[in-house]
Design a protein around this motif. Structure first.
Motif, PDB file in Angstrom:
ATOM      1  N   GLU A 115      78.227   8.970  92.106  1.00  0.00           N
ATOM      2  CA  GLU A 115      78.381   9.765  90.892  1.00  0.00           C
ATOM      3  C   GLU A 115      79.810   9.650  90.381  1.00  0.00           C
ATOM      4  O   GLU A 115      80.765   9.632  91.158  1.00  0.00           O
ATOM      5  N   GLN A 116      79.959   9.571  89.078  1.00  0.00           N
ATOM      6  CA  GLN A 116      81.291   9.510  88.477  1.00  0.00           C
ATOM      7  C   GLN A 116      81.690  10.922  88.071  1.00  0.00           C
ATOM      8  O   GLN A 116      80.992  11.569  87.291  1.00  0.00           O
ATOM      9  N   TYR A 117      82.781  11.367  88.630  1.00  0.00           N
ATOM     10  CA  TYR A 117      83.256  12.720  88.372  1.00  0.00           C
ATOM     11  C   TYR A 117      84.245  12.710  87.212  1.00  0.00           C
ATOM     12  O   TYR A 117      85.044  11.786  87.070  1.00  0.00           O
ATOM     13  N   THR A 118      84.203  13.788  86.465  1.00  0.00           N
ATOM     14  CA  THR A 118      85.161  13.931  85.358  1.00  0.00           C
ATOM     15  C   THR A 118      86.422  14.578  85.896  1.00  0.00           C
ATOM     16  O   THR A 118      86.415  15.205  86.966  1.00  0.00           O
ATOM     17  N   VAL A 119      87.484  14.435  85.159  1.00  0.00           N
ATOM     18  CA  VAL A 119      88.764  15.001  85.575  1.00  0.00           C
ATOM     19  C   VAL A 119      88.661  16.531  85.699  1.00  0.00           C
ATOM     20  O   VAL A 119      89.127  17.100  86.697  1.00  0.00           O
ATOM     21  N   PRO A 120      88.043  17.243  84.746  1.00  0.00           N
ATOM     22  CA  PRO A 120      87.948  18.703  84.913  1.00  0.00           C
ATOM     23  C   PRO A 120      87.166  19.126  86.158  1.00  0.00           C
ATOM     24  O   PRO A 120      87.536  20.081  86.831  1.00  0.00           O
ATOM     25  N   SER A 121      86.088  18.398  86.479  1.00  0.00           N
ATOM     26  CA  SER A 121      85.322  18.769  87.674  1.00  0.00           C
ATOM     27  C   SER A 121      86.130  18.506  88.938  1.00  0.00           C
ATOM     28  O   SER A 121      86.068  19.273  89.900  1.00  0.00           O
ATOM     29  N   LEU A 122      86.917  17.424  88.950  1.00  0.00           N
ATOM     30  CA  LEU A 122      87.779  17.146  90.106  1.00  0.00           C
ATOM     31  C   LEU A 122      88.899  18.181  90.215  1.00  0.00           C
ATOM     32  O   LEU A 122      89.268  18.585  91.318  1.00  0.00           O
ATOM     33  N   GLU A 123      89.435  18.599  89.071  1.00  0.00           N
ATOM     34  CA  GLU A 123      90.468  19.636  89.091  1.00  0.00           C
ATOM     35  C   GLU A 123      89.895  20.949  89.623  1.00  0.00           C
ATOM     36  O   GLU A 123      90.558  21.655  90.386  1.00  0.00           O
ATOM     37  N   LEU A 124      88.658  21.270  89.221  1.00  0.00           N
ATOM     38  CA  LEU A 124      88.008  22.482  89.725  1.00  0.00           C
ATOM     39  C   LEU A 124      87.800  22.389  91.236  1.00  0.00           C
ATOM     40  O   LEU A 124      88.049  23.348  91.971  1.00  0.00           O
ATOM     41  N   LEU A 125      87.360  21.226  91.704  1.00  0.00           N
ATOM     42  CA  LEU A 125      87.174  21.010  93.135  1.00  0.00           C
ATOM     43  C   LEU A 125      88.498  21.152  93.874  1.00  0.00           C
ATOM     44  O   LEU A 125      88.573  21.810  94.925  1.00  0.00           O
ATOM     45  N   GLU A 126      89.562  20.581  93.307  1.00  0.00           N
ATOM     46  CA  GLU A 126      90.885  20.693  93.916  1.00  0.00           C
ATOM     47  C   GLU A 126      91.331  22.159  93.964  1.00  0.00           C
ATOM     48  O   GLU A 126      91.854  22.632  94.978  1.00  0.00           O
ATOM     49  N   HIS A 127      91.102  22.871  92.868  1.00  0.00           N
ATOM     50  CA  HIS A 127      91.475  24.291  92.813  1.00  0.00           C
ATOM     51  C   HIS A 127      90.725  25.095  93.876  1.00  0.00           C
ATOM     52  O   HIS A 127      91.308  25.933  94.569  1.00  0.00           O
ATOM     53  N   ASN A 128      89.425  24.826  94.019  1.00  0.00           N
ATOM     54  CA  ASN A 128      88.624  25.537  95.022  1.00  0.00           C
ATOM     55  C   ASN A 128      89.108  25.238  96.435  1.00  0.00           C
ATOM     56  O   ASN A 128      89.177  26.135  97.292  1.00  0.00           O
ATOM     57  N   LEU A 129      89.439  23.988  96.703  1.00  0.00           N
ATOM     58  CA  LEU A 129      89.953  23.624  98.025  1.00  0.00           C
ATOM     59  C   LEU A 129      91.296  24.294  98.306  1.00  0.00           C
ATOM     60  O   LEU A 129      91.537  24.789  99.412  1.00  0.00           O
ATOM     61  N   GLU A 130      92.173  24.322  97.303  1.00  0.00           N
ATOM     62  CA  GLU A 130      93.474  24.980  97.477  1.00  0.00           C
ATOM     63  C   GLU A 130      93.300  26.473  97.722  1.00  0.00           C
ATOM     64  O   GLU A 130      93.997  27.061  98.559  1.00  0.00           O
ATOM     65  N   ALA A 131      92.365  27.084  97.007  1.00  0.00           N
ATOM     66  CA  ALA A 131      92.119  28.521  97.200  1.00  0.00           C
ATOM     67  C   ALA A 131      91.599  28.788  98.611  1.00  0.00           C
ATOM     68  O   ALA A 131      92.017  29.751  99.266  1.00  0.00           O
ATOM     69  N   ALA A 132      90.720  27.921  99.085  1.00  0.00           N
ATOM     70  CA  ALA A 132      90.193  28.085 100.439  1.00  0.00           C
ATOM     71  C   ALA A 132      91.290  27.908 101.479  1.00  0.00           C
ATOM     72  O   ALA A 132      91.387  28.677 102.447  1.00  0.00           O
ATOM     73  N   MET A 133      92.147  26.903 101.276  1.00  0.00           N
ATOM     74  CA  MET A 133      93.251  26.678 102.212  1.00  0.00           C
ATOM     75  C   MET A 133      94.232  27.848 102.186  1.00  0.00           C
ATOM     76  O   MET A 133      94.728  28.273 103.236  1.00  0.00           O
TER      77      MET A 133
END
Length: 178
Positions: A115-133
């Motif tokens: 699947e090709q991810y868009t930049v906003p979806s990757l940014e959201l994923l990054e944000h969620n990972l940072e929040a979890a960490m």
């Protein structure tokens, strides 16, 4: 000449035990019928043989076993009948909720290479990972802080015990804290 009293204990001979069961069952049903008619009471008598076969007597004034059991439930505020469909429905709903939650977590944790991810979806994923960490690190720091406080209080207790023994020996001990 009358019959003598026999000791009430399990009959060891299976044939004799089965014969006695049928005779006593018929006598018990006769007594139940007499009680029902003479005293105008509603009665339900259930017997299960050792083979698991059900025998029952229901007084003629009662329309069905279910009606009598429902009256019993109302009188005793207990539940005898359970609607299996309701129980199954509740279990199914609980399982569906759990599946939805697990699928959501799985979607959150997996990345599909095809699947090709868009930049906003990757940014959201990054944000969620940072929040979890951040949340995990906060919990770790809290635990380390509690461990430090516990070690500090234990050290103080040990110093107080040592100080009290020194004072009891006549030595003077002064403690200073920065």
């Amino acid at each position: 000449m009358g019959r003598g009293r026999s000791e009430i204990k399990r009959i060891e001979n299976p044939t004799q035990r089965q014969s006695t069961f049928y005779k006593r069952r018929d006598g018990l049903f006769k007594k139940a019928r007499e009680l029902s008619v003479l005293c105008d009471v509603d009665l339900l008598l259930l017997l299960f043989s050792t083979s698991g076969k059900l025998y029952h007597y229901l007084s003629p004034t009662v329309p069905s076993v279910k009606d009598l059991v429902e009256r019993y439930e109302a009188a005793t505020h207990t539940k005898v009948w359970t609607d299996i469909r309701q129980e199954r429905r509740a279990e199914l709903e609980k399982a569906e909720q759990m599946c939805e939650l697990m699928e959501k977590e799985l979607r959150f944790m997996t990345v599909d290479d095809g699947e090709q991810y868009t930049v906003p979806s990757l940014e959201l994923l990054e944000h969620n990972l940072e929040a979890a960490m951040h949340k995990i690190r906060g919990r770790q720091e809290e635990r380390y802080g509690l461990c430090d406080k516990l070690a500090h209080s234990q050290a103080l207790n040990n110093d107080e015990e040592a100080g009290s023994t020194s004072l009891s020996n006549g030595l003077e001990l002064k403690l200073g804290f920065n």
